[in-house]
Design a protein around this motif. Sequence first.
Motif, PDB file in Angstrom:
ATOM      1  N   ILE A 143      -1.492  -1.111  -7.424  1.00 15.94           N
ATOM      2  CA  ILE A 143      -1.372  -0.482  -6.207  1.00 15.94           C
ATOM      3  C   ILE A 143      -0.078  -0.689  -5.715  1.00 15.94           C
ATOM      4  O   ILE A 143       0.530  -1.614  -5.247  1.00 15.94           O
ATOM      5  N   VAL A 144       0.807   0.512  -5.661  1.00 22.23           N
ATOM      6  CA  VAL A 144       2.133   0.406  -5.291  1.00 22.23           C
ATOM      7  C   VAL A 144       2.490   0.706  -3.833  1.00 22.23           C
ATOM      8  O   VAL A 144       1.728   1.461  -3.052  1.00 22.23           O
ATOM      9  N   ARG A 145       3.139  -0.428  -3.327  1.00 19.25           N
ATOM     10  CA  ARG A 145       3.572  -0.256  -1.862  1.00 19.25           C
ATOM     11  C   ARG A 145       3.986   1.325  -1.757  1.00 19.25           C
ATOM     12  O   ARG A 145       5.335   1.593  -2.246  1.00 19.25           O
ATOM     13  N   PRO A 146       3.727   1.990  -0.720  1.00 17.30           N
ATOM     14  CA  PRO A 146       4.330   3.368  -0.276  1.00 17.30           C
ATOM     15  C   PRO A 146       5.764   3.179  -0.069  1.00 17.30           C
ATOM     16  O   PRO A 146       6.266   2.027   0.781  1.00 17.30           O
ATOM     17  N   LYS A 147       6.802   3.888  -0.749  1.00 18.92           N
ATOM     18  CA  LYS A 147       8.018   3.901  -0.499  1.00 18.92           C
ATOM     19  C   LYS A 147       8.580   4.206   1.141  1.00 18.92           C
ATOM     20  O   LYS A 147       9.384   3.821   1.728  1.00 18.92           O
ATOM     21  N   GLN A 148       7.643   5.148   1.622  1.00 19.93           N
ATOM     22  CA  GLN A 148       8.025   5.514   3.030  1.00 19.93           C
ATOM     23  C   GLN A 148       6.769   5.475   3.968  1.00 19.93           C
ATOM     24  O   GLN A 148       6.398   6.192   4.077  1.00 19.93           O
ATOM     25  N   PRO A 149       6.705   4.166   4.145  1.00 16.51           N
ATOM     26  CA  PRO A 149       5.346   4.017   4.945  1.00 16.51           C
ATOM     27  C   PRO A 149       5.304   4.794   6.256  1.00 16.51           C
ATOM     28  O   PRO A 149       4.231   5.154   6.657  1.00 16.51           O
ATOM     29  N   LEU A 202       3.439   8.218   6.738  1.00 11.70           N
ATOM     30  CA  LEU A 202       2.043   8.070   6.283  1.00 11.70           C
ATOM     31  C   LEU A 202       1.080   8.162   7.469  1.00 11.70           C
ATOM     32  O   LEU A 202       1.447   7.660   8.614  1.00 11.70           O
ATOM     33  N   SER A 203      -0.108   8.945   7.466  1.00 15.44           N
ATOM     34  CA  SER A 203      -0.906   8.817   8.613  1.00 15.44           C
ATOM     35  C   SER A 203      -1.621   7.542   8.466  1.00 15.44           C
ATOM     36  O   SER A 203      -1.898   6.826   7.436  1.00 15.44           O
ATOM     37  N   ASP A 204      -2.591   7.251   9.499  1.00 14.72           N
ATOM     38  CA  ASP A 204      -3.171   6.073   9.573  1.00 14.72           C
ATOM     39  C   ASP A 204      -4.229   6.046   8.593  1.00 14.72           C
ATOM     40  O   ASP A 204      -4.272   4.937   7.806  1.00 14.72           O
ATOM     41  N   TRP A 263      -2.541   5.294   5.108  1.00 14.05           N
ATOM     42  CA  TRP A 263      -2.102   3.895   5.215  1.00 14.05           C
ATOM     43  C   TRP A 263      -2.925   2.780   5.156  1.00 14.05           C
ATOM     44  O   TRP A 263      -2.912   1.871   4.296  1.00 14.05           O
ATOM     45  N   TYR A 271      -4.106   2.678   1.355  1.00 12.22           N
ATOM     46  CA  TYR A 271      -3.201   1.593   0.733  1.00 12.22           C
ATOM     47  C   TYR A 271      -3.641   0.151   1.081  1.00 12.22           C
ATOM     48  O   TYR A 271      -3.700  -0.515   0.116  1.00 12.22           O
ATOM     49  N   LEU A 272      -3.748   0.006   2.393  1.00 12.01           N
ATOM     50  CA  LEU A 272      -3.807  -1.588   2.843  1.00 12.01           C
ATOM     51  C   LEU A 272      -5.132  -1.993   2.436  1.00 12.01           C
ATOM     52  O   LEU A 272      -5.413  -3.279   2.189  1.00 12.01           O
ATOM     53  N   PHE A 273      -6.154  -1.227   2.750  1.00 11.90           N
ATOM     54  CA  PHE A 273      -7.452  -1.941   2.813  1.00 11.90           C
ATOM     55  C   PHE A 273      -8.325  -1.489   1.293  1.00 11.90           C
ATOM     56  O   PHE A 273      -9.407  -2.284   1.075  1.00 11.90           O
TER      57      PHE A 273
END
Lengths: 1001, 90
Positions: B25-31, B34-36, B39, B42-44
């Motif tokens: 799971i790659v951390r987005p380069k440009q958080p 991203l929309s809620d 994000w 990715y987060l949950f």
Amino acid sequence: MKKNLRVKRSKHIDETYKISFKFNGKLYYGFKGDTLASALLANDIHLVGRSFKYHRPRGIMTAGSEEPNAIVQLHNNSPWTEPNVRATEVEIYEGLEASSQNCWPSVNFDIGGINNFLSPLLPAGFYYKTFMWPASFWEKYEYFIRKSAGLGKSPTKPDPDIYEHRYIHCDVLVIGAGISGIISAKIAAKNGFKTLLIDEKPYLGGSTIYQNSEYFKINNQNSGSWLEKEINEIKKIENLEIKTRTSVAAYHGYNYLLAKENLTDHLPIERRKNKTRHKLLKIRAKKVVTATGSIERPLIFDNNDRPGILLSSAIKKYADLFGVACGEKNILFTNNDSAYETAISLIQKGINVEAIVDNREKVDSKLIYEVEKNNIKIFKGHTIVNTYGYKRINKISIMQLSKDGQNVIGSKIDLSCDCLGISGGWTPAVHLFTQSGGKLKFRDEDQVFIPNAYPSDQISVGACNGDLTLDSILVNVPKSLKDFLNIKNNVYESFEVLSSYNNSKRNIWLLPSDKILGKTKSFVDYQNDATAKDIKLALREGFKSIEHVKRYTTTGMGTDQGKLGNMHALGIISETSEAKMGELGTTTFRPPYTPLTFGTIVGRNVGEYFDVYRKTPIHEWHVKNNAKFENVGQWKRAWYYPRDNEDMFQAVQRESKAARESAGILDASTLGKIDIQGTDASEFLNRVYTNAWSKLQIGKCRYGVMLNEDGMVYDDGVTTRLSENHYLMTTTTGGAANVLGKLEDYLQTEWPELDVYLSSVTDHFATISVCGPNSKKIISEIFPNLDLSDKNFPHMSFKKTKIGKIHCRIMRISFTGEQSYEINVQANFGKSVWEKCMEVGKNYNITPYGTETMHLLRAEKGFIIVGQDTDATMTPIDLQMDWIVSKKKYDFIGKRSLYRSDTIREDRKQLVGLLTDNPNEILEEGSQIVSDINKSPIEMLGHVTSSYFSPNLKKSIALGVVRGGKNMLGQKLIIPMENKKINVTVTDPVFLDKENKRLNA
Amino acid sequence: MFLINCPFCGEREQSEFKAGGEAHIVRPKQPTELSDDEWAEYLFMRKNIKGVQFERWNHVHGCRKWFNVVRDTSNDQIKAVYKMGEKPPN
């Protein structure tokens, strides 16, 4: 007069070695080699306990670890007391004292026995059903139910014994030293495998070792003698380690097993001193051979639980191994050939067998012919329908079985007896196999579950694999071992085997009676008093899953985990619900196979060795100066230093005042310290902290807050730029290891391109914080060459200097709001530098303070403590710390989460100050905060996180989190307590010196 | 307790390691772009499979290195172990 039921000399019992012991206060004798059970039976004692629910008299039922009834308390009221011990496993020793459990006033007259007559009122789920309403009464019912329930009493005195853990690695582990285990161990060891053979019994050879019959022969010797020679031979093999009195408790994945080695329980108490009692063996085996044998099944009929009713195989073992007759008028009841083996053993020993009742109609078996030769009456095609005798069986009633086995026909015949042996066939002991994750299959011919697929490098051999006869064991075990170990030489050529056992069996799970089921007490689980009737009731009430029936009826939930009756419970469910046995499955067998003592599990990790604890380099000084300590993670931190007869409150008031009025000194060595180096160190800090770091000058310090990716505050601390590419980060005491772990995680997995190296230096430095208006004077006296002017050494900056030859790093940073200096020195100089500070500070009344005062001082300033004022649901915005969050930075850990729809809500819980209307009233930390106590249910707005009496402000202060608190300044709220409600006003969280004047005073 | 073959240290007991959840799971380069919902994804959101799962593990009481493990969660059998940045096996 007591009878002596010791019969013919047995070579396993040393009759020259007499041992005296007490049971329920009375003195008895036995011999070396006896178990408590065999010694009691030799003294004609069957009644040893009362059952759990109905308090029915119960006797010894088995001769092994599967015993459900004969559960006793050893050495009551002494430090050596142990509850719930199986009398069948206790080896007697001089001075042994045992007593019955679950009865009052005595096992012979037990008041709880009245439950037996009330039993129509106590069906399955009785407690669930009866004491549910009204729910609020449960607390009252519970007290009485608890009093009348329960087995043994747990010890109340400290455990005087020593326990150990040991790791063992071996090529092949063989569990069980019966005939299959002995053969397996020999094959493995002779082929060069480092082999470990363990057995729960004090002797080797399982049930074959006392087999002395013309009907079971190996190479023309009786099987017992043959095995004895094998045992003598394997004892000489060098790469074979043998452990007796050792039971495998758990079989985990990857062939990791836990076993308990019992070293002193068979010794008189005075000989146990300074010896290890139990050893927990943590075994990692490359290959495992499970040879755990099988357990005889009882039969389920009305009143099948009376004292004097034993498993048929147990009667045989007591006669053959211990030389004890369980009765003088024995009757055997069976559905297979095993009872005839018992009968032959008894005849050999001159013990009277009155009759045999056999479910089967016609069987062609050598064993039966032999028994018939001895003029013993055999009732074929019959079943027992009832038994009589309250504290000891004295009579049975039998009737003929109908063709389909579902009914009884004809007239009742009464037979008198004083002992009844029952045999319902054999259940392979697959418990360890299933614990390891193995799946079972059902073998319809003889209605047994046997191993199907192995989850690790292991096999089951012998009876536990469904090879229940001598000839099948001798054919299959060597063959299986050869394949399993991938060897050419299987040691044994071939055997000449004589086995007279006829496999035929008439399996009826619940035997029919002339009474309706509701009038019978046919026990399936003896220990928990679960009857066939209970199981059927559960099914009628709609329980279908075996796991649910188990919990509702408590079948198999005793300390014996239903080793005897589980199969019958399954059988009855299967017959009633017309589901196939193989499809029903079994309940889960969980570790431990037999109970473990807590001591075994804990090993040496007791008292001060319970957990690792960490001491600062200045610890000794704190001890000498009467500090009280508190645990912070693994650290022992000085909490406060009471003088004379001060209590904590008084000490903290004095320390807090001194720190603000003159000077205080704190051991801050426990703070986490991470050394950060590399050309990308500044960029790295930019990404992990919420504020900006690139412009921090060399020699300056900055406070930072670290978030989780979800935006919640994770840790905080001050980081100092030591040089261009070198930083020293401090973390909270408790968070140090996790912060390092998290930073490593990002570096290694998300940002491997960054040139940054982290290392923990927490233990390498001692940190001494000197604070207060006189701190500058003290520091200047210790470091006369250091320019301490605010211009040269302002707040939030750092200097390198020396005391003599000791290098010091001094940071001018403050967690108290006072002017303060943190001196960092190499750990081993910590104590001497501290002492120097104390010496110099004497003229300024320098006062050592602990964590409690530190917490109070920072609360006066409204500084948060991560983990006390935050709980992983607080963003920096919730904490009213907007100033720490950079608006300019493109990204940092957690940034995106700070404007998710949930985190921007106005009504989140936010940190505020709380002042009580009565300035002397101190709130309790954790108290709930509400606004309206008339509305029901009362809405909880938040809770108090920190609360103190501030001696400097002369009033109580508190911090708390309140929903929407940021916009509630000046508003009145209520803290409801048990006997009162406390009125508070919401304030700013900073109570003292809002302008930070004291930092430069 | 299973054994894990750390790619840097060799086979060690599970107790030396710390599990780090689902791998790759790659951390987005440009958080900030991203929309809620994106994000939150990715987060949950994690798979938590019964069966073969790609996981991160850290040899926390050893070399402190993070690496990937392919594990069957139904029986704890480890199918493969590979370093961060390496291609996952098929």
